[in-house]
Design a protein around this motif. Structure first.
Motif, PDB file in Angstrom:
ATOM      1  N   SER A 190       0.823  -1.207   0.000  1.00  0.00           N
ATOM      2  CA  SER A 190       0.000   0.000   0.000  1.00  0.00           C
ATOM      3  C   SER A 190       0.859   1.261   0.000  1.00  0.00           C
ATOM      4  CB  SER A 190      -0.937  -0.004   1.212  1.00  0.00           C
ATOM      5  OG  SER A 190      -0.203  -0.142   2.418  1.00  0.00           O
ATOM      6  N   PHE A 191       2.016   1.220   0.648  1.00  0.00           N
ATOM      7  CA  PHE A 191       2.879   2.399   0.674  1.00  0.00           C
ATOM      8  C   PHE A 191       3.669   2.542  -0.623  1.00  0.00           C
ATOM      9  CE2 PHE A 191       1.924   2.054   5.157  1.00  0.00           C
ATOM     10  CZ  PHE A 191       1.784   3.383   5.520  1.00  0.00           C
ATOM     11  N   VAL A 192       3.973   1.426  -1.285  1.00  0.00           N
ATOM     12  CA  VAL A 192       4.578   1.515  -2.617  1.00  0.00           C
ATOM     13  C   VAL A 192       3.579   2.130  -3.591  1.00  0.00           C
ATOM     14  CG1 VAL A 192       5.617   0.198  -4.504  1.00  0.00           C
ATOM     15  CG2 VAL A 192       6.059  -0.464  -2.139  1.00  0.00           C
ATOM     16  N   LEU A 193       2.309   1.762  -3.439  1.00  0.00           N
ATOM     17  CA  LEU A 193       1.263   2.361  -4.269  1.00  0.00           C
ATOM     18  C   LEU A 193       1.146   3.856  -3.993  1.00  0.00           C
ATOM     19  CD1 LEU A 193      -1.082   2.054  -6.260  1.00  0.00           C
ATOM     20  CD2 LEU A 193      -2.549   1.463  -4.325  1.00  0.00           C
ATOM     21  N   ALA A 194       1.208   4.245  -2.724  1.00  0.00           N
ATOM     22  CA  ALA A 194       1.160   5.669  -2.381  1.00  0.00           C
ATOM     23  C   ALA A 194       2.357   6.411  -2.966  1.00  0.00           C
ATOM     24  CB  ALA A 194       1.120   5.833  -0.862  1.00  0.00           C
ATOM     25  N   LEU A 195       3.505   5.750  -3.000  1.00  0.00           N
ATOM     26  CA  LEU A 195       4.691   6.344  -3.625  1.00  0.00           C
ATOM     27  C   LEU A 195       4.418   6.648  -5.095  1.00  0.00           C
ATOM     28  CD1 LEU A 195       7.852   6.911  -3.644  1.00  0.00           C
ATOM     29  CD2 LEU A 195       8.076   4.515  -4.326  1.00  0.00           C
ATOM     30  N   GLY A 196       3.876   5.666  -5.818  1.00  0.00           N
ATOM     31  CA  GLY A 196       3.561   5.881  -7.229  1.00  0.00           C
ATOM     32  C   GLY A 196       2.518   6.962  -7.428  1.00  0.00           C
ATOM     33  N   GLN A 197       1.537   7.028  -6.538  1.00  0.00           N
ATOM     34  CA  GLN A 197       0.506   8.062  -6.652  1.00  0.00           C
ATOM     35  C   GLN A 197       1.093   9.454  -6.423  1.00  0.00           C
ATOM     36  OE1 GLN A 197      -2.264   6.621  -3.739  1.00  0.00           O
ATOM     37  NE2 GLN A 197      -3.392   5.356  -5.206  1.00  0.00           N
ATOM     38  N   LEU A 242      16.092  -5.309 -16.038  1.00  0.00           N
ATOM     39  CA  LEU A 242      14.955  -4.780 -16.781  1.00  0.00           C
ATOM     40  C   LEU A 242      13.868  -4.224 -15.867  1.00  0.00           C
ATOM     41  CD1 LEU A 242      13.852  -4.391 -19.625  1.00  0.00           C
ATOM     42  CD2 LEU A 242      12.761  -6.632 -19.441  1.00  0.00           C
ATOM     43  N   GLN A 243      13.429  -5.009 -14.900  1.00  0.00           N
ATOM     44  CA  GLN A 243      12.333  -4.574 -14.046  1.00  0.00           C
ATOM     45  C   GLN A 243      12.713  -3.353 -13.219  1.00  0.00           C
ATOM     46  OE1 GLN A 243      10.769  -7.610 -11.505  1.00  0.00           O
ATOM     47  NE2 GLN A 243       8.983  -6.415 -10.914  1.00  0.00           N
ATOM     48  N   GLN A 244      13.919  -3.347 -12.677  1.00  0.00           N
ATOM     49  CA  GLN A 244      14.363  -2.194 -11.888  1.00  0.00           C
ATOM     50  C   GLN A 244      14.468  -0.949 -12.756  1.00  0.00           C
ATOM     51  OE1 GLN A 244      18.111  -2.788  -9.924  1.00  0.00           O
ATOM     52  NE2 GLN A 244      18.063  -0.807  -8.886  1.00  0.00           N
ATOM     53  N   MET A 245      14.908  -1.115 -14.008  1.00  0.00           N
ATOM     54  CA  MET A 245      15.053   0.025 -14.904  1.00  0.00           C
ATOM     55  C   MET A 245      13.699   0.633 -15.258  1.00  0.00           C
ATOM     56  SD  MET A 245      16.582   0.046 -18.778  1.00  0.00           S
ATOM     57  CE  MET A 245      15.083  -0.632 -19.494  1.00  0.00           C
ATOM     58  N   LEU A 246      12.676  -0.213 -15.401  1.00  0.00           N
ATOM     59  CA  LEU A 246      11.379   0.259 -15.885  1.00  0.00           C
ATOM     60  C   LEU A 246      10.435   0.694 -14.772  1.00  0.00           C
ATOM     61  CD1 LEU A 246      10.752  -2.445 -18.637  1.00  0.00           C
ATOM     62  CD2 LEU A 246      11.540  -0.107 -18.969  1.00  0.00           C
ATOM     63  N   GLU A 247      10.721   0.324 -13.535  1.00  0.00           N
ATOM     64  CA  GLU A 247       9.790   0.626 -12.442  1.00  0.00           C
ATOM     65  C   GLU A 247       9.464   2.113 -12.313  1.00  0.00           C
ATOM     66  OE1 GLU A 247       9.314  -0.047  -7.606  1.00  0.00           O
ATOM     67  OE2 GLU A 247      10.972  -0.989  -8.689  1.00  0.00           O
ATOM     68  N   PRO A 248      10.430   3.041 -12.454  1.00  0.00           N
ATOM     69  CA  PRO A 248      10.075   4.459 -12.313  1.00  0.00           C
ATOM     70  C   PRO A 248       9.121   4.977 -13.375  1.00  0.00           C
ATOM     71  CG  PRO A 248      12.447   4.131 -12.058  1.00  0.00           C
ATOM     72  CD  PRO A 248      11.890   2.851 -12.563  1.00  0.00           C
ATOM     73  N   PHE A 249       8.939   4.222 -14.473  1.00  0.00           N
ATOM     74  CA  PHE A 249       8.103   4.704 -15.568  1.00  0.00           C
ATOM     75  C   PHE A 249       6.670   4.178 -15.490  1.00  0.00           C
ATOM     76  CE2 PHE A 249      12.502   4.566 -16.894  1.00  0.00           C
ATOM     77  CZ  PHE A 249      12.706   5.834 -17.410  1.00  0.00           C
ATOM     78  N   ILE A 250       6.426   3.195 -14.646  1.00  0.00           N
ATOM     79  CA  ILE A 250       5.087   2.618 -14.551  1.00  0.00           C
ATOM     80  C   ILE A 250       4.086   3.638 -14.017  1.00  0.00           C
ATOM     81  CG2 ILE A 250       3.743   0.786 -13.439  1.00  0.00           C
ATOM     82  CD1 ILE A 250       6.178  -0.985 -13.532  1.00  0.00           C
ATOM     83  N   VAL A 251       4.574   4.645 -13.302  1.00  0.00           N
ATOM     84  CA  VAL A 251       3.667   5.657 -12.733  1.00  0.00           C
ATOM     85  C   VAL A 251       3.006   6.496 -13.820  1.00  0.00           C
ATOM     86  CG1 VAL A 251       5.011   5.764 -10.608  1.00  0.00           C
ATOM     87  CG2 VAL A 251       5.508   7.373 -12.451  1.00  0.00           C
ATOM     88  N   PHE A 252       3.466   6.404 -15.085  1.00  0.00           N
ATOM     89  CA  PHE A 252       2.845   7.172 -16.165  1.00  0.00           C
ATOM     90  C   PHE A 252       1.438   6.678 -16.475  1.00  0.00           C
ATOM     91  CE2 PHE A 252       7.289   7.883 -18.233  1.00  0.00           C
ATOM     92  CZ  PHE A 252       7.658   8.645 -17.148  1.00  0.00           C
ATOM     93  N   SER A 253       1.138   5.454 -16.096  1.00  0.00           N
ATOM     94  CA  SER A 253      -0.145   4.848 -16.452  1.00  0.00           C
ATOM     95  C   SER A 253      -1.310   5.704 -15.974  1.00  0.00           C
ATOM     96  CB  SER A 253      -0.243   3.450 -15.834  1.00  0.00           C
ATOM     97  OG  SER A 253      -1.506   2.876 -16.092  1.00  0.00           O
ATOM     98  N   GLY A 254      -2.226   5.993 -16.895  1.00  0.00           N
ATOM     99  CA  GLY A 254      -3.413   6.767 -16.554  1.00  0.00           C
ATOM    100  C   GLY A 254      -3.235   8.267 -16.633  1.00  0.00           C
ATOM    101  N   LEU A 255      -2.020   8.749 -16.900  1.00  0.00           N
ATOM    102  CA  LEU A 255      -1.773  10.186 -16.981  1.00  0.00           C
ATOM    103  C   LEU A 255      -1.866  10.664 -18.429  1.00  0.00           C
ATOM    104  CD1 LEU A 255       1.347  10.520 -14.626  1.00  0.00           C
ATOM    105  CD2 LEU A 255      -1.067  10.744 -14.024  1.00  0.00           C
ATOM    106  N   GLU A 256      -2.112  11.960 -18.600  1.00  0.00           N
ATOM    107  CA  GLU A 256      -2.052  12.545 -19.936  1.00  0.00           C
ATOM    108  C   GLU A 256      -0.648  12.413 -20.511  1.00  0.00           C
ATOM    109  OE1 GLU A 256      -4.293  13.886 -22.027  1.00  0.00           O
ATOM    110  OE2 GLU A 256      -5.820  13.141 -20.648  1.00  0.00           O
ATOM    111  N   LEU A 257       0.336  12.448 -19.639  1.00  0.00           N
ATOM    112  CA  LEU A 257       1.722  12.298 -20.072  1.00  0.00           C
ATOM    113  C   LEU A 257       1.947  10.977 -20.800  1.00  0.00           C
ATOM    114  CD1 LEU A 257       4.875  13.275 -18.131  1.00  0.00           C
ATOM    115  CD2 LEU A 257       4.663  10.897 -18.817  1.00  0.00           C
ATOM    116  N   ALA A 258       1.150   9.954 -20.482  1.00  0.00           N
ATOM    117  CA  ALA A 258       1.322   8.647 -21.113  1.00  0.00           C
ATOM    118  C   ALA A 258       1.102   8.728 -22.625  1.00  0.00           C
ATOM    119  CB  ALA A 258       0.363   7.631 -20.493  1.00  0.00           C
TER     120      ALA A 258
END
Length: 330
Positions: A190-197, A242-258
């Motif tokens: 839940s706190f990792v999710l809050a981080l992404g939010q 791969l997974q560690q490299m891409l994790e910071p970009f998953i937060v784009f999901s649902g944004l206009e930036l995506a």
């Protein structure tokens, strides 16, 4: 003092309440009477709009950036913040270092491991407060952490939005806040999710022109990283990175930036496919961050390549069959 009260509650339950249901009832009562009011108090903003917990967490993040010195004031402060947050979210922080406890001016009883209201045996909760009981207090802490993260990212984007190494620094910020999340709250999803939010909230507030610039920078950075992984293909490194490299970009999901990110990414993807051809790595990247492509253009490009290869093979077999038929007619 809160820790000692919880230790007393747990000792009483272990000695006089062998029944799990009675122990859970006592744990819920103590949690509701002690922790919920405390969390409500420290997560309520003051006249300046900052809550005491948000201030503590911000100071903790600032202390992480300072150079480490042996048993400094920052170490003692960080230890106290971690023990508080871990206690409030029901994580046993374990034994603190005795020297650290003495330097902090704590008596021996204070240096003992903080006990939570839950007892863990064989991976199952045996007593104390349940998840539902602490949901309201946990929600307040989650929202507080999300706000702190969003503020950190907003400050970063304002300071480094036009820097040539924007994405490298962005990834560094994400990893630093990801590490702080685990230090403060343990391995709680839940706190990792809050981080992404928090990251998403800051990125959502970018202007249109800034979003275009940032999206292109992100896509170009991934293009370089994927090409480097292509060259390292055959070793275990790419799979692990791969997974560690891409994790910071998953937060784009649902944004206009995506949408703008997808626009630039598919152009770089097209260049890579023309230069290097399809590979398992491209498919793995798209599978990992596919939710960041709202129009699914990269998925369509890779799917078309697979279909094209199948048609090419079918045509090759057809040519062989025609040649065999011609040879039989001779």
């Amino acid at each position: 003092r809160l820790n000692r009260v919880l230790q007393h509650e747990q000792g009483f339950a272990d000695r006089f309440l062998p029944d799990d249901e009675a122990a859970r009832a006592l744990g819920r009562t103590c949690w509701e009477a002690l922790v919920n009011p405390l969390v409500q108090s420290i997560t309520s903003p003051d006249s300046s709009g900052i809550s005491p917990l948000a201030w503590l967490l911000s100071k903790y993040l600032e202390s992480m950036e300072l150079p480490r010195r042996a048993m400094s004031h920052d170490d003692i402060f960080g230890s106290r913040v971690r023990r508080l947050t871990q206690l409030l979210v029901h994580v046993d922080p374990g034994d603190p270092d005795p020297d650290e406890a003495r330097a902090a001016g704590c008596p021996q009883s204070c240096a003992e491991p903080g006990l939570s209201l839950s007892r863990w045996e064989g991976g199952e909760e045996q007593g104390g407060a349940s998840q539902g009981c602490k949901s309201s207090s946990l929600w307040g802490i989650l929202q507080c952490w999300r706000g702190v993260v969003q503020q950190q990212v907003q400050r970063f984007l304002q300071a480094a939005g036009q820097a040539p190494d924007l994405v490298e620094r962005y990834c560094g910020l994400y990893q630093r806040l990801r590490r702080a999340t685990e230090e403060l709250f343990g391995q709680q999803a839940s706190f990792v999710l809050a981080l992404g939010q928090g990251f998403a909230g800051a990125l959502q507030e970018l202007s249109f022109l800034t979003t275009l610039h940032v999206s292109e920078q992100f896509a170009r950075y991934l293009d370089r990283q994927i090409q480097d992984l292509h060259r390292a293909a055959g070793s275990a490194g790419p799979v692990q990175q791969l997974q560690q490299m891409l994790e910071p970009f998953i937060v784009f999901s649902g944004l206009e930036l995506a949408h703008t990110f997808e626009h630039f990414y598919r152009h770089y993807l097209g260049d890579r496919l023309l230069a290097q051809g399809p590979s398992w790595l491209e498919g793995a990247v798209v599978e990992e961050i596919g939710q960041c492509f709202p129009s699914r253009f990269p998925q369509g490009m890779l799917s078309n390549l697979v279909e094209s290869e199948e048609l090419r093979q079918q045509f090759h077999l057809f040519q062989l069959q025609e040649r065999d038929r011609q040879l039989l007619d001779l």
